[in-house]
Motif scaffolding. Structure first.
Motif, PDB file in Angstrom:
ATOM      1  N   GLY A 116       0.832  -1.207   0.000  1.00 56.32           N
ATOM      2  CA  GLY A 116       0.000   0.000   0.000  1.00 56.32           C
ATOM      3  C   GLY A 116       0.864   1.253   0.000  1.00 56.32           C
ATOM      4  N   ASN A 117       1.853   1.294   0.881  1.00 55.36           N
ATOM      5  CA  ASN A 117       2.710   2.486   0.963  1.00 55.36           C
ATOM      6  C   ASN A 117       3.455   2.731  -0.339  1.00 55.36           C
ATOM      7  N   GLN A 118       3.932   1.648  -0.966  1.00 58.85           N
ATOM      8  CA  GLN A 118       4.672   1.821  -2.222  1.00 58.85           C
ATOM      9  C   GLN A 118       3.746   2.325  -3.341  1.00 58.85           C
ATOM     10  N   VAL A 135       1.383   8.280  -6.093  1.00 57.26           N
ATOM     11  CA  VAL A 135       0.430   9.390  -6.214  1.00 57.26           C
ATOM     12  C   VAL A 135       0.830  10.549  -5.292  1.00 57.26           C
ATOM     13  N   ASP A 136       1.032  10.227  -4.015  1.00 56.87           N
ATOM     14  CA  ASP A 136       1.262  11.278  -3.004  1.00 56.87           C
ATOM     15  C   ASP A 136       2.597  12.001  -3.219  1.00 56.87           C
ATOM     16  N   ASP A 137       3.664  11.253  -3.492  1.00 60.21           N
ATOM     17  CA  ASP A 137       4.991  11.872  -3.580  1.00 60.21           C
ATOM     18  C   ASP A 137       5.406  12.167  -5.014  1.00 60.21           C
ATOM     19  N   GLU A 138       4.987  11.291  -5.930  1.00 56.95           N
ATOM     20  CA  GLU A 138       5.471  11.437  -7.305  1.00 56.95           C
ATOM     21  C   GLU A 138       4.432  12.060  -8.228  1.00 56.95           C
ATOM     22  N   GLY A 139       3.217  12.221  -7.725  1.00 55.05           N
ATOM     23  CA  GLY A 139       2.168  12.912  -8.470  1.00 55.05           C
ATOM     24  C   GLY A 139       1.758  12.242  -9.782  1.00 55.05           C
ATOM     25  N   ARG A 140       1.894  10.931  -9.851  1.00 55.65           N
ATOM     26  CA  ARG A 140       1.508  10.237 -11.097  1.00 55.65           C
ATOM     27  C   ARG A 140      -0.021  10.205 -11.218  1.00 55.65           C
ATOM     28  N   ARG A 141      -0.515  10.452 -12.428  1.00 57.99           N
ATOM     29  CA  ARG A 141      -1.968  10.602 -12.588  1.00 57.99           C
ATOM     30  C   ARG A 141      -2.627   9.545 -13.464  1.00 57.99           C
ATOM     31  N   LYS A 142      -1.820   8.852 -14.280  1.00 59.04           N
ATOM     32  CA  LYS A 142      -2.400   7.756 -15.075  1.00 59.04           C
ATOM     33  C   LYS A 142      -1.657   6.486 -14.670  1.00 59.04           C
ATOM     34  N   ILE A 143      -2.364   5.599 -13.989  1.00 62.88           N
ATOM     35  CA  ILE A 143      -1.690   4.406 -13.470  1.00 62.88           C
ATOM     36  C   ILE A 143      -2.414   3.138 -13.928  1.00 62.88           C
ATOM     37  N   VAL A 144      -1.622   2.201 -14.457  1.00 65.91           N
ATOM     38  CA  VAL A 144      -2.134   0.863 -14.763  1.00 65.91           C
ATOM     39  C   VAL A 144      -1.511  -0.091 -13.752  1.00 65.91           C
ATOM     40  N   LEU A 145      -2.354  -0.833 -13.046  1.00 64.64           N
ATOM     41  CA  LEU A 145      -1.845  -1.833 -12.110  1.00 64.64           C
ATOM     42  C   LEU A 145      -1.924  -3.195 -12.777  1.00 64.64           C
ATOM     43  N   ASP A 146      -0.776  -3.835 -12.930  1.00 66.07           N
ATOM     44  CA  ASP A 146      -0.715  -5.116 -13.633  1.00 66.07           C
ATOM     45  C   ASP A 146      -0.676  -6.270 -12.623  1.00 66.07           C
ATOM     46  N   PHE A 147      -1.697  -7.122 -12.676  1.00 64.16           N
ATOM     47  CA  PHE A 147      -1.841  -8.231 -11.713  1.00 64.16           C
ATOM     48  C   PHE A 147      -1.316  -9.559 -12.258  1.00 64.16           C
ATOM     49  N   ASN A 148      -0.565  -9.524 -13.335  1.00 65.78           N
ATOM     50  CA  ASN A 148      -0.148 -10.760 -13.992  1.00 65.78           C
ATOM     51  C   ASN A 148       0.480 -11.784 -13.041  1.00 65.78           C
ATOM     52  N   ASN A 149       1.291 -11.312 -12.099  1.00 64.86           N
ATOM     53  CA  ASN A 149       1.978 -12.242 -11.175  1.00 64.86           C
ATOM     54  C   ASN A 149       1.116 -12.688  -9.997  1.00 64.86           C
ATOM     55  N   VAL A 150      -0.012 -12.014  -9.803  1.00 63.44           N
ATOM     56  CA  VAL A 150      -0.737 -12.199  -8.537  1.00 63.44           C
ATOM     57  C   VAL A 150      -1.655 -13.426  -8.561  1.00 63.44           C
ATOM     58  N   GLU A 151      -1.401 -14.347  -7.628  1.00 66.66           N
ATOM     59  CA  GLU A 151      -2.216 -15.560  -7.525  1.00 66.66           C
ATOM     60  C   GLU A 151      -3.196 -15.505  -6.359  1.00 66.66           C
ATOM     61  N   TYR A 152      -2.866 -14.697  -5.355  1.00 61.84           N
ATOM     62  CA  TYR A 152      -3.727 -14.580  -4.184  1.00 61.84           C
ATOM     63  C   TYR A 152      -3.786 -13.138  -3.738  1.00 61.84           C
ATOM     64  N   LEU A 153      -4.964 -12.708  -3.314  1.00 67.86           N
ATOM     65  CA  LEU A 153      -5.030 -11.440  -2.601  1.00 67.86           C
ATOM     66  C   LEU A 153      -6.217 -11.463  -1.646  1.00 67.86           C
ATOM     67  N   THR A 169      -8.360   2.638  -1.555  1.00 67.01           N
ATOM     68  CA  THR A 169      -7.736   3.888  -1.096  1.00 67.01           C
ATOM     69  C   THR A 169      -6.895   4.501  -2.215  1.00 67.01           C
ATOM     70  N   LEU A 170      -6.157   3.656  -2.929  1.00 62.15           N
ATOM     71  CA  LEU A 170      -5.350   4.156  -4.048  1.00 62.15           C
ATOM     72  C   LEU A 170      -6.240   4.814  -5.104  1.00 62.15           C
ATOM     73  N   ASP A 171      -7.342   4.159  -5.423  1.00 61.53           N
ATOM     74  CA  ASP A 171      -8.277   4.684  -6.421  1.00 61.53           C
ATOM     75  C   ASP A 171      -8.788   6.072  -6.007  1.00 61.53           C
ATOM     76  N   LYS A 172      -9.104   6.206  -4.721  1.00 61.90           N
ATOM     77  CA  LYS A 172      -9.584   7.500  -4.212  1.00 61.90           C
ATOM     78  C   LYS A 172      -8.507   8.568  -4.343  1.00 61.90           C
ATOM     79  N   LYS A 173      -7.271   8.192  -4.007  1.00 65.03           N
ATOM     80  CA  LYS A 173      -6.155   9.151  -4.082  1.00 65.03           C
ATOM     81  C   LYS A 173      -5.939   9.601  -5.533  1.00 65.03           C
TER      82      LYS A 173
END
Lengths: 141, 119
Positions: free
Chosen positions: B37-39, B44-62, B72-76
């Protein structure tokens, strides 16, 4: 029901200990050839139930512990997780899929447990949860 | 503690879009999720990035706690006038989004290429 494995353990109130129990149970299901969706659902339900016990039930208190009882058979498994907290009323937890709650960052754990398990039953004063799952057929259910 | 500095996301710039790819297979465990979450929030908070794609290709569990961080990220991102897209979500993980109706909240795409189209 003839269980292939049964054990009962009491773990300290921290998530590292919870992961060890999770791994032990999930590995056994994999060895027994449970379908991937069952294994996925079991890991998810265990994660949610253990985090609830540690964080909400035992209020992150390191002096408390969590009891885990597990019975695994070839066709089903049952896991009981009990914390030392005051318990709660599951029906008081707001519906996380209601429009007004959709953007709230918490409150989805119980719903996910219910979706992936055959039966989720809160017992005692609400500090003990029973997770039961009948083996799936390997198709998307 | 070494684990607190461990990188949980790979970040790549494609044009004006930031693609953040999860490194771990499992986004479980409170401590781990806190770091993820912090990363993500730093983008957004420190680097001010405004267009973000989150890639879940590696993710097997969440778990549901990880879903909380995504909300929270979406809101930010939205508060900064930006947009968030999710891609390459496996069927089991998609089911988690569908059960919780979060597939209605997030813009989800089959793969990175589709997520980048028209972003």
């Amino acid at each position: 029901m003839a269980w292939v494995e049964q054990f009962e353990t009491t773990i300290p109130n921290d998530t590292a200990a919870a992961i060890e129990v999770q791994e032990r149970i999930v590995s056994r299901l994999e060895e027994l050839g449970y379908p991937p969706r069952d294994v996925f659902g079991c890991r998810l339900a265990l994660e949610e139930a253990l985090v609830n016990a540690i964080k909400h039930g035992n209020d992150n208190d390191p002096s408390k512990s969590v009891r885990v009882k597990c019975c695994i058979g070839a066709e089903s498994f049952a896991i009981e997780i009990e914390d030392e907290g005051p318990g709660f009323e599951p029906q008081d937890v707001p519906d996380p899929t209601a429009e007004e709650n959709l953007e709230k960052p918490s409150g989805r754990g119980i719903m996910l447990m219910r979706a992936f398990m055959t039966r989720v039953d809160y017992q005692g004063r609400g500090n003990r949860v029973l997770l039961e799952k009948a083996r799936g057929n390997g198709d998307d259910e | 503690m070494a684990s607190t500095s461990h990188r949980k996301i790979d970040v790549e710039e494609i044009g004006d879009v930031t693609v953040a790819r999860f490194v771990d297979r499992k986004i479980l465990d409170e401590t781990n999720i806190q770091i993820v979450g912090n990363q993500l929030f730093t983008l957004v908070d420190d680097e001010g990035r405004r267009k973000i794609v989150l890639d879940f290709n590696n993710v097997e569990y969440l778990s549901s706690a990880a879903l909380g961080k995504l909300i929270t990220l979406d809101k930010k991102v939205k508060a900064n006038g930006g947009k968030l897209r999710l891609c390459s979500v496996r069927p089991e993980i998609y089911e988690v989004f569908a059960i919780t109706r979060l597939n209605k909240l997030f813009d989800m795409y089959d793969d990175q290429e589709k997520a980048l189209e028209g972003f």
